[in-house]
Design a protein around this motif. Structure first.
Motif, PDB file in Angstrom:
ATOM      1  N   ASP A  43       0.826  -1.207   0.000  1.00  7.15           N
ATOM      2  CA  ASP A  43       0.000   0.000   0.000  1.00  7.15           C
ATOM      3  C   ASP A  43       0.862   1.260   0.000  1.00  7.15           C
ATOM      4  O   ASP A  43       0.584   2.216  -0.723  1.00  7.15           O
ATOM      5  CB  ASP A  43      -0.926   0.007   1.216  1.00  7.15           C
ATOM      6  CG  ASP A  43      -1.904  -1.158   1.199  1.00  7.15           C
ATOM      7  OD1 ASP A  43      -2.358  -1.545   0.107  1.00  7.15           O
ATOM      8  OD2 ASP A  43      -2.197  -1.690   2.287  1.00  7.15           O
ATOM      9  N   ALA A  44       1.903   1.263   0.813  1.00  2.51           N
ATOM     10  CA  ALA A  44       2.789   2.425   0.882  1.00  2.51           C
ATOM     11  C   ALA A  44       3.487   2.654  -0.457  1.00  2.51           C
ATOM     12  O   ALA A  44       3.565   3.796  -0.933  1.00  2.51           O
ATOM     13  CB  ALA A  44       3.817   2.230   1.989  1.00  2.51           C
ATOM     14  N   LYS A  45       3.978   1.594  -1.066  1.00  2.00           N
ATOM     15  CA  LYS A  45       4.651   1.736  -2.360  1.00  2.00           C
ATOM     16  C   LYS A  45       3.704   2.275  -3.423  1.00  2.00           C
ATOM     17  O   LYS A  45       4.087   3.108  -4.245  1.00  2.00           O
ATOM     18  CB  LYS A  45       5.239   0.397  -2.810  1.00  2.00           C
ATOM     19  CG  LYS A  45       6.495   0.020  -2.087  1.00  2.00           C
ATOM     20  CD  LYS A  45       7.073  -1.262  -2.641  1.00  2.00           C
ATOM     21  CE  LYS A  45       8.412  -1.576  -2.008  1.00  2.00           C
ATOM     22  NZ  LYS A  45       9.033  -2.766  -2.599  1.00  2.00           N
ATOM     23  N   ARG A  46       2.465   1.810  -3.400  1.00  3.33           N
ATOM     24  CA  ARG A  46       1.471   2.280  -4.365  1.00  3.33           C
ATOM     25  C   ARG A  46       1.237   3.786  -4.209  1.00  3.33           C
ATOM     26  O   ARG A  46       1.247   4.533  -5.188  1.00  3.33           O
ATOM     27  CB  ARG A  46       0.172   1.509  -4.175  1.00  3.33           C
ATOM     28  CG  ARG A  46      -0.938   1.929  -5.100  1.00  3.33           C
ATOM     29  CD  ARG A  46      -2.186   1.113  -4.843  1.00  3.33           C
ATOM     30  NE  ARG A  46      -3.263   1.545  -5.704  1.00  3.33           N
ATOM     31  CZ  ARG A  46      -4.543   1.429  -5.414  1.00  3.33           C
ATOM     32  NH1 ARG A  46      -4.914   0.841  -4.287  1.00  3.33           N
ATOM     33  NH2 ARG A  46      -5.462   1.869  -6.232  1.00  3.33           N
ATOM     34  N   LEU A  47       1.039   4.234  -2.969  1.00 11.60           N
ATOM     35  CA  LEU A  47       0.805   5.658  -2.737  1.00 11.60           C
ATOM     36  C   LEU A  47       2.042   6.491  -3.054  1.00 11.60           C
ATOM     37  O   LEU A  47       1.937   7.563  -3.649  1.00 11.60           O
ATOM     38  CB  LEU A  47       0.354   5.900  -1.298  1.00 11.60           C
ATOM     39  CG  LEU A  47      -1.010   5.345  -0.911  1.00 11.60           C
ATOM     40  CD1 LEU A  47      -1.333   5.704   0.539  1.00 11.60           C
ATOM     41  CD2 LEU A  47      -2.106   5.836  -1.825  1.00 11.60           C
ATOM     42  N   MET A  94       2.340   7.018  -6.726  1.00 13.13           N
ATOM     43  CA  MET A  94       1.371   8.017  -7.194  1.00 13.13           C
ATOM     44  C   MET A  94       1.842   9.433  -6.887  1.00 13.13           C
ATOM     45  O   MET A  94       1.524  10.365  -7.620  1.00 13.13           O
ATOM     46  CB  MET A  94       0.012   7.784  -6.528  1.00 13.13           C
ATOM     47  CG  MET A  94      -0.686   6.563  -7.010  1.00 13.13           C
ATOM     48  SD  MET A  94      -2.204   6.325  -6.079  1.00 13.13           S
ATOM     49  CE  MET A  94      -2.709   4.741  -6.719  1.00 13.13           C
ATOM     50  N   MET A  95       2.603   9.579  -5.799  1.00 16.13           N
ATOM     51  CA  MET A  95       3.098  10.898  -5.407  1.00 16.13           C
ATOM     52  C   MET A  95       4.462  11.204  -6.027  1.00 16.13           C
ATOM     53  O   MET A  95       5.114  12.175  -5.651  1.00 16.13           O
ATOM     54  CB  MET A  95       3.167  10.989  -3.877  1.00 16.13           C
ATOM     55  CG  MET A  95       1.808  10.927  -3.217  1.00 16.13           C
ATOM     56  SD  MET A  95       1.865  11.132  -1.425  1.00 16.13           S
ATOM     57  CE  MET A  95       2.509   9.538  -0.896  1.00 16.13           C
ATOM     58  N   GLY A  96       4.920  10.343  -6.942  1.00  9.41           N
ATOM     59  CA  GLY A  96       6.168  10.592  -7.658  1.00  9.41           C
ATOM     60  C   GLY A  96       7.423  10.186  -6.922  1.00  9.41           C
ATOM     61  O   GLY A  96       8.508  10.664  -7.231  1.00  9.41           O
ATOM     62  N   ARG A  97       7.303   9.264  -5.988  1.00 15.20           N
ATOM     63  CA  ARG A  97       8.462   8.853  -5.193  1.00 15.20           C
ATOM     64  C   ARG A  97       8.974   7.456  -5.517  1.00 15.20           C
ATOM     65  O   ARG A  97       9.876   6.962  -4.867  1.00 15.20           O
ATOM     66  CB  ARG A  97       8.139   8.933  -3.699  1.00 15.20           C
ATOM     67  CG  ARG A  97       7.968  10.346  -3.209  1.00 15.20           C
ATOM     68  CD  ARG A  97       9.222  11.147  -3.514  1.00 15.20           C
ATOM     69  NE  ARG A  97       9.128  12.501  -3.095  1.00 15.20           N
ATOM     70  CZ  ARG A  97       9.717  12.980  -2.012  1.00 15.20           C
ATOM     71  NH1 ARG A  97      10.454  12.226  -1.255  1.00 15.20           N
ATOM     72  NH2 ARG A  97       9.569  14.251  -1.710  1.00 15.20           N
ATOM     73  N   ALA A 107       2.036  19.287  -4.134  1.00 14.02           N
ATOM     74  CA  ALA A 107       2.069  18.465  -5.351  1.00 14.02           C
ATOM     75  C   ALA A 107       1.682  17.018  -5.028  1.00 14.02           C
ATOM     76  O   ALA A 107       0.961  16.376  -5.804  1.00 14.02           O
ATOM     77  CB  ALA A 107       3.452  18.518  -5.992  1.00 14.02           C
ATOM     78  N   ALA A 108       2.133  16.504  -3.887  1.00 11.19           N
ATOM     79  CA  ALA A 108       1.785  15.138  -3.485  1.00 11.19           C
ATOM     80  C   ALA A 108       0.292  15.031  -3.195  1.00 11.19           C
ATOM     81  O   ALA A 108      -0.356  14.049  -3.587  1.00 11.19           O
ATOM     82  CB  ALA A 108       2.605  14.732  -2.262  1.00 11.19           C
ATOM     83  N   ILE A 109      -0.267  16.031  -2.524  1.00 13.26           N
ATOM     84  CA  ILE A 109      -1.702  16.047  -2.230  1.00 13.26           C
ATOM     85  C   ILE A 109      -2.503  16.037  -3.524  1.00 13.26           C
ATOM     86  O   ILE A 109      -3.441  15.257  -3.697  1.00 13.26           O
ATOM     87  CB  ILE A 109      -2.067  17.277  -1.360  1.00 13.26           C
ATOM     88  CG1 ILE A 109      -1.471  17.133   0.042  1.00 13.26           C
ATOM     89  CG2 ILE A 109      -3.577  17.479  -1.304  1.00 13.26           C
ATOM     90  CD1 ILE A 109      -1.478  18.412   0.860  1.00 13.26           C
ATOM     91  N   GLU A 110      -2.128  16.903  -4.447  1.00 10.73           N
ATOM     92  CA  GLU A 110      -2.842  16.996  -5.721  1.00 10.73           C
ATOM     93  C   GLU A 110      -2.748  15.696  -6.511  1.00 10.73           C
ATOM     94  O   GLU A 110      -3.722  15.270  -7.132  1.00 10.73           O
ATOM     95  CB  GLU A 110      -2.314  18.174  -6.533  1.00 10.73           C
ATOM     96  CG  GLU A 110      -2.695  19.511  -5.928  1.00 10.73           C
ATOM     97  CD  GLU A 110      -1.996  20.694  -6.575  1.00 10.73           C
ATOM     98  OE1 GLU A 110      -1.249  20.503  -7.569  1.00 10.73           O
ATOM     99  OE2 GLU A 110      -2.188  21.820  -6.078  1.00 10.73           O
ATOM    100  N   ALA A 111      -1.576  15.055  -6.491  1.00  9.88           N
ATOM    101  CA  ALA A 111      -1.403  13.794  -7.213  1.00  9.88           C
ATOM    102  C   ALA A 111      -2.304  12.702  -6.645  1.00  9.88           C
ATOM    103  O   ALA A 111      -2.936  11.953  -7.397  1.00  9.88           O
ATOM    104  CB  ALA A 111       0.066  13.364  -7.167  1.00  9.88           C
ATOM    105  N   LEU A 112      -2.365  12.612  -5.321  1.00  8.70           N
ATOM    106  CA  LEU A 112      -3.231  11.602  -4.697  1.00  8.70           C
ATOM    107  C   LEU A 112      -4.707  11.890  -4.974  1.00  8.70           C
ATOM    108  O   LEU A 112      -5.472  10.977  -5.295  1.00  8.70           O
ATOM    109  CB  LEU A 112      -2.997  11.550  -3.193  1.00  8.70           C
ATOM    110  CG  LEU A 112      -1.853  10.689  -2.703  1.00  8.70           C
ATOM    111  CD1 LEU A 112      -1.770  10.714  -1.186  1.00  8.70           C
ATOM    112  CD2 LEU A 112      -1.972   9.260  -3.189  1.00  8.70           C
ATOM    113  N   GLU A 113      -5.104  13.142  -4.852  1.00 10.56           N
ATOM    114  CA  GLU A 113      -6.506  13.495  -5.102  1.00 10.56           C
ATOM    115  C   GLU A 113      -6.899  13.222  -6.550  1.00 10.56           C
ATOM    116  O   GLU A 113      -8.005  12.774  -6.825  1.00 10.56           O
ATOM    117  CB  GLU A 113      -6.761  14.951  -4.717  1.00 10.56           C
ATOM    118  CG  GLU A 113      -6.746  15.149  -3.213  1.00 10.56           C
ATOM    119  CD  GLU A 113      -6.891  16.595  -2.781  1.00 10.56           C
ATOM    120  OE1 GLU A 113      -6.646  17.514  -3.606  1.00 10.56           O
ATOM    121  OE2 GLU A 113      -7.240  16.819  -1.604  1.00 10.56           O
TER     122      GLU A 113
END
Length: 94
Positions: A19-23, A26-29, A44-50
């Motif tokens: 789950d952590a890797k998936r998120l 998505m946040m570019g990490r 930017a991370a918030i916007e990517a997840l949303e």
């Protein structure tokens, strides 16, 4: 393996590796095992997840028993927003 996300203004957020890797991806990490989100990177991370949540909801869930991305990402979004508002970094794997 578990991922533990920590900040000085929230409780720890513990996630299973998948789950952590998936998120993180998505946040570019790219599923880094160690890292930091600086306050200036959090919007930017918030916007990517949303955006990912919105896309999943438009497509619809395949399995009604599966946990939706909205549910899975909510604790991370809350942590990101709180830390962004208070200009505090989030670290993991340290």
């Amino acid at each position: 393996m578990i991922y533990k996300f920590k900040s000085k203004v929230t409780g720890d957020l513990i996630m299973l590796e998948a789950d952590a890797k998936r998120l993180l991806k998505m946040m570019g990490r790219d599923a880094q095992s160690k890292g930091i989100f600086l306050p200036e990177q959090m919007q930017a991370a918030i916007e990517a997840l949303e955006q990912a949540v919105s896309l999943e909801e438009q497509e619809g869930l395949q399995d009604p028993k599966a946990v939706s991305l909205r549910q899975r990402s909510l604790p991370m979004l809350k942590m990101l927003k709180t830390c962004h508002d208070q200009s505090v970094e989030i670290v993991w794997g340290v």
